[in-house]
Design an enzyme around this catalytic site. Structure first.
Site, PDB file in Angstrom:
ATOM      1  N   SER A   1      -1.637   1.909  11.290  1.00  0.00           N
ATOM      2  CA  SER A   1      -1.915   2.807  10.085  1.00  0.00           C
ATOM      3  C   SER A   1      -1.334   4.297  10.274  1.00  0.00           C
ATOM      4  CB  SER A   1      -3.290   2.807   9.583  1.00  0.00           C
ATOM      5  OG  SER A   1      -3.754   1.653   9.116  1.00  0.00           O
TER       6      SER A   1
ATOM      7  N   GLN B   1      -7.448  -3.301   1.495  1.00  0.00           N
ATOM      8  CA  GLN B   1      -6.319  -3.646   0.649  1.00  0.00           C
ATOM      9  C   GLN B   1      -5.811  -5.004   1.230  1.00  0.00           C
ATOM     10  OE1 GLN B   1      -4.502  -0.098   2.460  1.00  0.00           O
ATOM     11  NE2 GLN B   1      -4.641   1.029   0.828  1.00  0.00           N
TER      12      GLN B   1
ATOM     13  N   GLY C   1      -7.143   9.496 -11.429  1.00  0.00           N
ATOM     14  CA  GLY C   1      -7.298   7.865 -11.356  1.00  0.00           C
ATOM     15  C   GLY C   1      -8.654   7.477 -10.998  1.00  0.00           C
ATOM     16  N   ALA C   2      -8.719   6.267 -11.105  1.00  0.00           N
ATOM     17  CA  ALA C   2     -10.011   5.589 -10.890  1.00  0.00           C
ATOM     18  C   ALA C   2     -10.016   4.301 -10.099  1.00  0.00           C
ATOM     19  CB  ALA C   2     -10.824   5.308 -12.411  1.00  0.00           C
TER      20      ALA C   2
ATOM     21  N   THR D   1       0.849  -1.153   0.032  1.00  0.00           N
ATOM     22  CA  THR D   1      -0.032   0.012   0.016  1.00  0.00           C
ATOM     23  C   THR D   1       0.943   1.058  -0.020  1.00  0.00           C
ATOM     24  OG1 THR D   1      -0.084   0.468   2.484  1.00  0.00           O
ATOM     25  CG2 THR D   1      -1.519  -1.358   1.531  1.00  0.00           C
ATOM     26  N   CYS D   2       0.277   2.344  -0.047  1.00  0.00           N
ATOM     27  CA  CYS D   2       0.878   3.660   0.117  1.00  0.00           C
ATOM     28  C   CYS D   2       1.866   3.708   1.295  1.00  0.00           C
ATOM     29  CB  CYS D   2       0.287   5.006  -0.179  1.00  0.00           C
ATOM     30  SG  CYS D   2      -1.120   5.075   1.096  1.00  0.00           S
TER      31      CYS D   2
ATOM     32  N   GLU E   1      -8.099   3.884  10.442  1.00  0.00           N
ATOM     33  CA  GLU E   1      -8.528   3.801   9.302  1.00  0.00           C
ATOM     34  C   GLU E   1      -8.974   2.429   8.547  1.00  0.00           C
ATOM     35  OE1 GLU E   1      -7.236   2.793   6.077  1.00  0.00           O
ATOM     36  OE2 GLU E   1      -5.249   2.183   6.977  1.00  0.00           O
ATOM     37  N   GLY E   2     -10.108   2.415   8.212  1.00  0.00           N
ATOM     38  CA  GLY E   2     -10.559   0.977   7.449  1.00  0.00           C
ATOM     39  C   GLY E   2     -10.092   0.774   6.108  1.00  0.00           C
TER      40      GLY E   2
END
Length: 452
Positions: free
Chosen positions: A109, A120, A189-190, A49-50, A114-115
């Site tokens: 996180s 992810q 982005g999408a 993830t980021c 955060e959910g």
């Protein structure tokens, strides 16, 4: 086999380094297969993830597994092992399970609680399943971790302990450009993060939302969900000139928004500031835009340096965090107890199988000596012998499963094999029996105990 976690996150590494290690698409599949094909690895799952890149692996050797995974991460990122190793963390067995539960509950996180990490992690599991790198061990652990994460969000107020990264970013935007309700927003982005961004913007009262994406059809689908409109990436320069707020979440490795684009947009747009939020790794927006008058850029690195999100919920929501930690402690204990009990189950079933063979042999011998017994008597004698053996075995087999959940519990299975002279290969053969069969055996056993 044992669970091993090797990874790095916003807690152990700067965003610039994470940006070099983060993996997606074909590179993610390549890393996944590289790990799973390592000598000491039986199963593998990669979460990217980021904010983190973590490898979860079922290994038969700790040092061998750590070395193989570290080397693969080094090769992928092009960073020397000495440099990367300073930022890697390693968790093993019980601590690895606890770390995973912390992750799925949102305690690890950047924004506490955060959910999005649940989705992810679910995607990471799905990829591992589709690629055939996650077997029964990781599948069972991952499903348990997802249930723990869902329980944390359902049973506590951890969701309120911190907004999502998007929410934090929008709070910063309002400090710079004022209320965002009624403003025009551009989402680049999408994907899943873009969808979250668009939904968050809509809830905040932004009614003019434009979705720009390389695949126009995906942009159209996302735009429809928030009553916005779609645009092609080629239209970005014109859309930038009209936007008050831009959120970019592509992470494709190239600059989706360049300094030249922003400079041209600022020359043609109406007076007013432009706020850019870059939530991608690798970064989407050229950091050089910070030098352009009237432009504010916030990205993951600047959020990390400012400590935004790190302690978002640690103050006013300490009770929720404590409650989640309590849930995690309970669930770690439950999972480990279940795992230890499962390890002794094949030995218990092997013992019952051997007892059944002995019963059948003795019944056959008895019947050959008493050929005149009628069918009813034969059945009665057979059932009686079986009940006697089952009742004798019930207490020790139930007890050994209970003892197996304690530290060193695997020694009880070894003792059982030694005491009853079980074939050492028998438990391994039994471990291939379907779970439904083992569960039926357990229920049958419990039922007999109730009859006593």
């Amino acid at each position: 086999m044992s669970l091993l976690v090797v990874g790095l996150s916003h807690r152990s590494a700067p965003v610039a380094l994470l940006e070099r290690v983060t993996v997606s698409g074909d590179a993610l599949e390549k890393l996944l297969h590289g790990v799973s094909q390592s000598e000491h690895v039986a199963e593998a799952l990669v979460v990217s993830t980021c904010n983190r890149v973590e490898v979860y692996a079922d290994v038969d050797r700790f040092h061998g597994g750590v070395t193989a995974i570290s080397d693969l991460l080094s090769a992928h990122s092009g960073m020397p092992q000495e440099q990367l190793g300073r930022h890697l963390y390693v968790h093993y067995e019980d601590r690895a399970v606890q770390h995973l539960f912390n992750v799925t509950c949102g305690l690890d996180s950047m924004v506490v609680g955060e959910g999005q990490i649940l989705g992810q992690f679910r995607s990471a599991l799905r990829l591992a399943q589709n690629q055939g790198t996650a077997g029964s061990s990781l599948n069972e652990l991952a499903q348990h971790a997802l249930r723990v994460g869902k329980r944390a969000h359902t049973d506590t107020d951890i969701d309120r302990a911190g907004a999502s990264l998007v929410g934090v970013g929008l709070t910063l935007a309002e400090r710079v450009i004022g209320p965002i309700a009624g403003r025009r927003a551009l989402v680049v982005g999408a994907g899943s993060m873009s969808a979250l961004s668009a939904a968050t913007l809509s809830r905040a009262g932004v009614t003019d939302i434009v979705i720009a994406n390389r695949t126009h059809a995906r942009a159209v689908r996302l735009a429809e969900t928030v009553g916005g409109r779609a645009a092609h990436l080629a239209d970005l320069p014109a859309e930038l000139a009209q936007a008050d707020l831009v959120i970019s979440c592509v992470g494709a490795g190239s600059r989706a928004v360049t300094a030249e684009m922003v400079m041209a947009a600022m020359e043609t747009r109406e007076p007013g500031g432009l706020f850019l939020l870059d939530l991608a790794l690798p970064h989407d927006i050229d950091p050089g835009v910070r030098a352009i008058p009237g432009v504010t850029l916030v990205d993951l690195e600047s959020m990390q340096q400012a400590g935004l999100g790190e302690g978002t919920g640690d103050g006013g929501h300490a009770e929720a965090i404590t409650a989640v930690k309590r849930i995690i402690a309970e669930e770690v204990t439950a999972y480990l107890d279940s795992e230890r009990a499962a390890k002794v189950t094949p030995t218990v079933v092997a013992l019952r199988s051997k007892a059944a063979q002995v019963v059948e042999a003795e019944i056959g011998r008895l019947m050959s000596r008493l050929p005149t017994l009628d069918a009813r008597m034969r059945d009665e004698v057979t059932q009686t012998v079986r009940r006697v053996v089952d009742k004798l075995l019930h207490e020790p087999t139930v007890r050994v499963k209970q003892l197996a959940t304690s530290p060193g519990g695997d020694h009880y299975a070894e003792a059982l094999r030694e005491l009853f002279d079980l074939d050492p290969k028998a438990p391994d053969a039994v471990s291939g029996i379907e779970l439904a069969t083992l569960e039926a055996d357990r229920r049958e056993s419990d039922g007999r105990g109730a009859e006593q």
